[in-house]
Design a protein around this motif. Sequence first.
Motif, PDB file in Angstrom:
ATOM      1  N   ILE A 134     -13.564  -1.586  -0.799  1.00 28.40           N
ATOM      2  CA  ILE A 134     -13.189  -0.239  -1.224  1.00 28.40           C
ATOM      3  C   ILE A 134     -12.728  -0.324  -2.663  1.00 28.40           C
ATOM      4  N   ARG A 135     -13.216   0.596  -3.478  1.00 29.11           N
ATOM      5  CA  ARG A 135     -12.810   0.565  -4.879  1.00 29.11           C
ATOM      6  C   ARG A 135     -12.700   1.978  -5.444  1.00 29.11           C
ATOM      7  N   LEU A 152      -8.236  -3.966   0.171  1.00 28.06           N
ATOM      8  CA  LEU A 152      -8.776  -2.721   0.731  1.00 28.06           C
ATOM      9  C   LEU A 152     -10.214  -2.966   1.174  1.00 28.06           C
ATOM     10  N   LEU A 153     -10.466  -2.862   2.487  1.00 27.44           N
ATOM     11  CA  LEU A 153     -11.769  -3.223   3.038  1.00 27.44           C
ATOM     12  C   LEU A 153     -12.182  -2.217   4.110  1.00 27.44           C
ATOM     13  N   VAL A 154     -13.475  -2.186   4.382  1.00 25.94           N
ATOM     14  CA  VAL A 154     -14.024  -1.463   5.531  1.00 25.94           C
ATOM     15  C   VAL A 154     -14.425  -2.508   6.567  1.00 25.94           C
ATOM     16  N   ASP A 155     -13.902  -2.374   7.806  1.00 28.64           N
ATOM     17  CA  ASP A 155     -14.143  -3.404   8.811  1.00 28.64           C
ATOM     18  C   ASP A 155     -15.507  -3.220   9.482  1.00 28.64           C
ATOM     19  N   CYS A 156     -15.735  -4.017  10.526  1.00 24.04           N
ATOM     20  CA  CYS A 156     -17.036  -3.997  11.201  1.00 24.04           C
ATOM     21  C   CYS A 156     -17.298  -2.688  11.942  1.00 24.04           C
ATOM     22  N   LYS A 157     -16.267  -1.889  12.178  1.00 18.94           N
ATOM     23  CA  LYS A 157     -16.430  -0.591  12.842  1.00 18.94           C
ATOM     24  C   LYS A 157     -16.517   0.564  11.849  1.00 18.94           C
ATOM     25  N   GLY A 158     -16.494   0.233  10.559  1.00 21.93           N
ATOM     26  CA  GLY A 158     -16.585   1.274   9.545  1.00 21.93           C
ATOM     27  C   GLY A 158     -15.268   1.942   9.216  1.00 21.93           C
ATOM     28  N   VAL A 159     -14.130   1.384   9.676  1.00 20.57           N
ATOM     29  CA  VAL A 159     -12.818   1.975   9.440  1.00 20.57           C
ATOM     30  C   VAL A 159     -12.203   1.351   8.194  1.00 20.57           C
ATOM     31  N   SER A 176      -5.025   0.504   9.388  1.00 11.58           N
ATOM     32  CA  SER A 176      -6.006   1.548   9.102  1.00 11.58           C
ATOM     33  C   SER A 176      -5.460   2.640   8.196  1.00 11.58           C
ATOM     34  N   PHE A 177      -6.398   3.233   7.404  1.00 13.03           N
ATOM     35  CA  PHE A 177      -6.115   4.462   6.661  1.00 13.03           C
ATOM     36  C   PHE A 177      -6.041   5.590   7.692  1.00 13.03           C
ATOM     37  N   GLU A 178      -4.911   6.302   7.756  1.00 11.17           N
ATOM     38  CA  GLU A 178      -4.726   7.298   8.806  1.00 11.17           C
ATOM     39  C   GLU A 178      -4.160   8.588   8.239  1.00 11.17           C
ATOM     40  N   VAL A 179      -4.710   9.729   8.713  1.00  8.51           N
ATOM     41  CA  VAL A 179      -4.099  11.034   8.498  1.00  8.51           C
ATOM     42  C   VAL A 179      -3.384  11.381   9.806  1.00  8.51           C
ATOM     43  N   ILE A 236       0.806  -1.213   0.000  1.00  8.23           N
ATOM     44  CA  ILE A 236       0.000   0.000   0.000  1.00  8.23           C
ATOM     45  C   ILE A 236       0.845   1.272   0.000  1.00  8.23           C
ATOM     46  N   SER A 237       2.124   1.178   0.418  1.00 11.79           N
ATOM     47  CA  SER A 237       2.966   2.379   0.460  1.00 11.79           C
ATOM     48  C   SER A 237       3.248   2.936  -0.929  1.00 11.79           C
TER      49      SER A 237
END
Length: 316
Positions: free
Chosen positions: A315-316, A282-289, A296-299, A155-156
């Motif tokens: 995720i697409r 690339l997925l959204v987990d059970c918590k919506g993250v 996790s995707f993080e800023v 992913i980097s």
Amino acid sequence: MANPQEPFKPGFAEALMKLDPEDGEQIVEYFKTQALLMREKALLQASVREQKKLLVENAKLKSDIEDLRGQLQDKQRRAPPLPRPLSSAPATEVAQSPSLTDTDATMASGVASGRPLSSSLDQRERQSRRRRGERKARPISDPCLLQESEPQVDISRLDLRVGRILSARRHPLAEALLVQEVDMGEAAPRTVVSKLGEETDVEEIQGGLAVLLCNVKACKLKGVVSQARLLCCSSSDECMELLVPPSGSVPGDRITFHNYPGDPDRELQSKQRVWDQLKSELLVDCKGVANYKGCSFEVKGKGLCRAPTLTNCTIR
């Protein structure tokens, strides 16, 4: 007015003095002052124009330097490690050594005759195999070495950033496509063509933040050039939502991954199909993250990227 220091001929000044003996001298001084002011104004305007020109050239040079630096970093990261040089004794020492083996003798004779060492060794080895009735074994490719020579796919390598959708409209040739102008924190907004479905409310997404893949190669979709990819999460073709950055994010913020540090590619090469290899992870987990392989995707310093309402989706 040929000379700024002497803007008027003596005859002109004398004529003014005759016409108006009282104020003629003041009029002449006024004209001289105006001529000097106009000259100074012209010099100042020329200096400002030159300064603007230098600023534009300086910005262009900085941009070129950054482009070359990015290309150099990409090449250095993808270059395979150089093999260690083999230490070899000088030919004179080999010839004078009293304890030469058959192979050493062959090498020495090859050097003395001017033939390459590799050809002499190959000939010697072939003759030895013929006497033993053996065949040359085929080289075995080492998977570990192949992995080291090829760039790692994770992913980097994706340049994921925050953008603000300035405007959105339906594509004139396809109702399922939207054309957005997105502020990426750059000098000019990017045009992005995305497939969000006919049910998407165009007015609702305008002004909102989104996550975009920025280092994809620009491509033309139905006549409109798309300069980035808008990431969305979906549980089906009818149910799609834009991935939302954390509050406090601004256009240009980069999305990072704690377990996958590194700089992204300058531009993803289509023949490597990096996006196609990564999108299934690339997925959204059970918590919506939003996450990649559980990361996790993080800023940094602001939070995580989430789906507005969907969970356990792609995720697409």
